[in-house]
Design an enzyme around this catalytic site. Sequence first.
Site, PDB file in Angstrom:
ATOM      1  CG  HIS A  11      -2.330  -0.990  14.857  1.00  0.00           C
ATOM      2  ND1 HIS A  11      -2.404  -1.523  14.928  1.00  0.00           N
ATOM      3  CD2 HIS A  11      -2.818  -1.029  16.373  1.00  0.00           C
ATOM      4  CE1 HIS A  11      -2.265  -2.967  15.427  1.00  0.00           C
ATOM      5  NE2 HIS A  11      -2.078  -2.402  16.362  1.00  0.00           N
ATOM      6  CG  HIS A  64      -1.910  -0.806   1.080  1.00  0.00           C
ATOM      7  ND1 HIS A  64      -3.202  -0.966   0.684  1.00  0.00           N
ATOM      8  CD2 HIS A  64      -2.063  -2.409   1.834  1.00  0.00           C
ATOM      9  CE1 HIS A  64      -3.966  -2.081   0.758  1.00  0.00           C
ATOM     10  NE2 HIS A  64      -3.469  -2.697   1.728  1.00  0.00           N
ATOM     11  CG  ASN A  84      -8.406  -4.237   1.043  1.00  0.00           C
ATOM     12  OD1 ASN A  84      -7.535  -3.532   1.339  1.00  0.00           O
ATOM     13  ND2 ASN A  84      -7.287  -5.700   1.156  1.00  0.00           N
TER      14      ASN A  84
HETATM   15 FE1  HDE Z   1      -2.405  -4.509   5.397  1.00  0.00          FE
HETATM   16  N1  HDE Z   1      -0.598  -3.910   6.205  1.00  0.00           N
HETATM   17  N2  HDE Z   1      -1.594  -6.782   6.362  1.00  0.00           N
HETATM   18  N3  HDE Z   1      -4.300  -5.493   4.807  1.00  0.00           N
HETATM   19  N4  HDE Z   1      -3.045  -3.229   4.961  1.00  0.00           N
HETATM   20  C1  HDE Z   1      -0.052  -2.922   5.073  1.00  0.00           C
HETATM   21  O1  HDE Z   1       0.628  -1.720   7.507  1.00  0.00           O
HETATM   22  C2  HDE Z   1      -0.491  -6.635   6.818  1.00  0.00           C
HETATM   23  C3  HDE Z   1      -4.706  -6.698   4.621  1.00  0.00           C
HETATM   24  C4  HDE Z   1      -4.501  -2.858   4.137  1.00  0.00           C
HETATM   25  O2  HDE Z   1      -3.274   3.603   3.749  1.00  0.00           O
HETATM   26  C5  HDE Z   1       0.828  -2.124   6.494  1.00  0.00           C
HETATM   27  O3  HDE Z   1       1.079   0.949   7.259  1.00  0.00           O
HETATM   28  C6  HDE Z   1      -0.389  -8.704   6.422  1.00  0.00           C
HETATM   29  C7  HDE Z   1      -5.781  -7.468   4.528  1.00  0.00           C
HETATM   30  C8  HDE Z   1      -4.441  -1.163   3.902  1.00  0.00           C
HETATM   31  O4  HDE Z   1      -1.975   3.517   5.762  1.00  0.00           O
HETATM   32  C9  HDE Z   1       1.651  -4.380   7.230  1.00  0.00           C
HETATM   33  C10 HDE Z   1      -1.997  -9.348   7.008  1.00  0.00           C
HETATM   34  C11 HDE Z   1      -6.393  -6.018   4.741  1.00  0.00           C
HETATM   35  C12 HDE Z   1      -2.541  -1.198   4.762  1.00  0.00           C
HETATM   36  C13 HDE Z   1       0.118  -4.687   7.153  1.00  0.00           C
HETATM   37  C14 HDE Z   1      -2.731  -8.079   5.512  1.00  0.00           C
HETATM   38  C15 HDE Z   1      -5.574  -4.884   4.175  1.00  0.00           C
HETATM   39  C16 HDE Z   1      -2.298  -2.098   4.911  1.00  0.00           C
HETATM   40  C17 HDE Z   1       2.026  -2.009   5.404  1.00  0.00           C
HETATM   41  C18 HDE Z   1      -2.196  -9.880   6.509  1.00  0.00           C
HETATM   42  C19 HDE Z   1      -7.738  -5.985   3.920  1.00  0.00           C
HETATM   43  C20 HDE Z   1      -2.597   0.806   4.014  1.00  0.00           C
HETATM   44  C21 HDE Z   1       1.699  -0.083   5.727  1.00  0.00           C
HETATM   45  C22 HDE Z   1      -2.079 -10.760   8.020  1.00  0.00           C
HETATM   46  C23 HDE Z   1      -8.846  -5.755   5.211  1.00  0.00           C
HETATM   47  C24 HDE Z   1      -3.055   1.661   5.194  1.00  0.00           C
HETATM   48  C25 HDE Z   1       1.489  -0.241   7.004  1.00  0.00           C
HETATM   49  C26 HDE Z   1      -2.614   3.034   4.989  1.00  0.00           C
HETATM   50  C27 HDE Z   1      -1.304  -1.487   4.949  1.00  0.00           C
HETATM   51  C28 HDE Z   1       0.211  -6.493   6.824  1.00  0.00           C
HETATM   52  C29 HDE Z   1      -2.920  -8.222   5.157  1.00  0.00           C
HETATM   53  C30 HDE Z   1      -5.732  -3.455   3.969  1.00  0.00           C
HETATM   54  C31 HDE Z   1       2.656  -4.262   6.700  1.00  0.00           C
HETATM   55  C32 HDE Z   1       0.861  -8.784   7.171  1.00  0.00           C
HETATM   56  C33 HDE Z   1      -6.518  -8.518   4.696  1.00  0.00           C
HETATM   57  C34 HDE Z   1      -5.823  -0.506   3.177  1.00  0.00           C
HETATM   58  O5  HDE Z   1       1.655  -3.582   8.426  1.00  0.00           O
END
Ligand code: HDE
Length: 721
Positions: free
Chosen positions: A346, A82, A155
């Site tokens: 978060h 993202h 999402n």
């Molecule tokens: Fe994320 N995801 N994600 N994700 N995600 C990040 O956090 C992660 C997942 C989503 O505009 C990171 O600050 C793991 C699902 C959005 O700043 C990180 C897993 C969904 C955004 C991270 C998922 C999301 C992130 C990278 C599997 C939809 C952007 C930067 C368990 C429900 C937020 C940050 C923004 C961002 C980890 C799966 C949505 C690395 C480990 C499912 C919208 O922490």
Amino acid sequence: MAKNEKAAKPAIDTTNRKNEQLGQFRDDAAGQQMTINTGLKINDDQNSLKAGDRGPSLLEDFILREKITHFDHERIPERVVHARGSGAHGVFKLYESQSAVTKALFLNDTETETPVFVRFSTVAGSKGSSDLARDVRGFAVRFYTQEGNFDLVGNNMPVFFIQDAIKFPDLIHAVKPEPNNEIPQAASAHDTFWDFISLMPESAHMIMWAMSDRALPRSLRMMEGFGVHTFRFVNAEGVASFVKFHWKPLLGVHSVAWDEAQNISGKDSDFHRRDLWDAIDSGAFPEWELGVQIVPEEDEFKFEFDLLDSTKLIPEELVPVQRIGKMTLNRNPDNFFAETEQVAFHLGHIVPGIDFTNDPLLQGRLFSYTDTQLLRLGGPNFQQIPINRPVVPVYNNQRDGFSRHNIDTGKTSYSPNSLNKNSPEQVRAEQGGYVTFPERIDSVKIRARSKSFLDHFSQARLFFNSQSDPEKNHIVDALSFELGKVKTVAIRERMLGILSLIDKGLAAEVAYALGLHVPQSPETPINKSIPADAATEDYESVQVEGSLSKSEALSMANTIKDSIQTRKVAILAADGVDEKALFAVKKAIEAEGGAVKIIAPRLGFITSLNDEKIQADESFLTAASVLFDAVYVPGGGNSVASIEAVPNAVHFLNEAFKHCKAIAADGGAMQVLEATYFSKKIENDEGVMVGDDAVTLAAEFIEAIKQHRFWEREKPRKIPA
Ligand code: HDE
């Protein structure tokens, strides 16, 4: 707290509180003197200190050193996923108290406007990648509530690729550019992605979404949002229910064509960012309704799928979405870095009345988001960055660390203490202290996937069956494109096997495009990342015939098509244009909230039929049809002749037709339409209209633009599904 007590409470304008709070940190240099960071005034910012005006620079130059050092440190690590995003401020207003299901104050109190900050993003690309990549879009919303920040980090698709957080690094490594040559950027059409996907049958449902037009939004303002996981609501009596969150855009859900998306990436790679910025700037504030699907705690096992499995959605036919409030984005950020880049979302930013479930994807995310901010924002004090500060005060015994902004006073930084009367104090649940829902857990420790997670295909099939014919065709095309870019034939074949388990017709069409055959007995769809000690049958996909064969809500064909607000319409004109027709159509479109641009052979002014000077907004060199929703050609003999002579103008129309857009022309402009490749198809096409009366034509044209696209223009399929 009783309902009527709350209604009596004076409304607290937390929006202004957040705006004022951010205002304290706003630095406006207008009219100010220039200083270095100690406050020393700068006399010369143009020249470094040298030994003579042609001599070497001196190490003594603390002004040069401070400036360059700061510059050298201006970048922070981009988000690992993202990375590419756009943000906006706004407000959330509740329609009706939800106190029956949650005690969250911002979902009980209909008086207060809760400030929000939203960040939309793509997932795979780097910070500078194109907005129009085929990808999932992040839809992260922060509510600055009176009980602290609540982040709904979702999402634009309601399900996910994997079921367990431990597979996330693998998924992302597979989709990111391949590590040996860092190719391709912001794309999933490559071997490593499809290699992984073809070995992970649990991704089948999400792949249907990612290959659908949902992955190509027309605008960030025209896409849905989903919390994806099942969360928990808890009311004041401690009664819990399961909840899925939805965002429903008031402009409907609309997408662009894949060929168009690829062209937009070249013509304006900031297309979505610009569109969001311009809409807010012009006062056309984007709006979404917050929807919830509520499942009572006792109904946890009522469904054919597991509520804890993030590869499943709850069909709206089974549990309707109740719209409980509205979010309006009404202010662009002042500073991209300070706000959009430094915002740290978060899932663990939660408020009383909302709680987690044991979804293993959600549980893993609870670890990841703080961890990633520590690296990205350089230490544990990122919550003190202005955009991350809640609107309520923060008191605890945390101290020090990199970039601590607060000056914490007093000598106690521990609890219990007597020297400071044991402050800060813990808070009882009735006064807003957060108490985790006391879910009973009695189990063995085990690394395993629940059997209830093993039906990988029935919802993938439900999604495919729910699509309109053009949407199905687009999925076939997307898969044919993506797998066509995959070099390893064994991966293509393995994917065809997976597709045949979703829908045989779909697999046959993709196989035809790839020049392959669908494997007769596809490889057993076993999750290839099974634990070393597990028997393969333990992980074999279960084939469930879902009881629902179609869900209307899953097709964008059923979305709202009642407005042309913020739609962009191009008017092609040159010297000699019939200005009466031009202005009549322009006025009618603008009256309905559409935006019109006049495109001419060159910039400057054109002179109309009656010698009126009309300013061109764009030239055929700077404009492109893919940046517009519809196009109109007014009459006027000279204008029409000039336009016909400009290859870019004819291409403009050809491309608009190819992308199924509404096209209108005056009878006198037929000559231009005759120069296009679609001239013979005009009569039978509902989306192309020709007329002599500008007012009638404009009314018809507006109705056509509301339809968004005339997908039936595309070739029907040859292979029966
Ligand atoms: Fe994320 N995801 N994600 N994700 N995600 C990040 O956090 C992660 C997942 C989503 O505009 C990171 O600050 C793991 C699902 C959005 O700043 C990180 C897993 C969904 C955004 C991270 C998922 C999301 C992130 C990278 C599997 C939809 C952007 C930067 C368990 C429900 C937020 C940050 C923004 C961002 C980890 C799966 C949505 C690395 C480990 C499912 C919208 O922490």
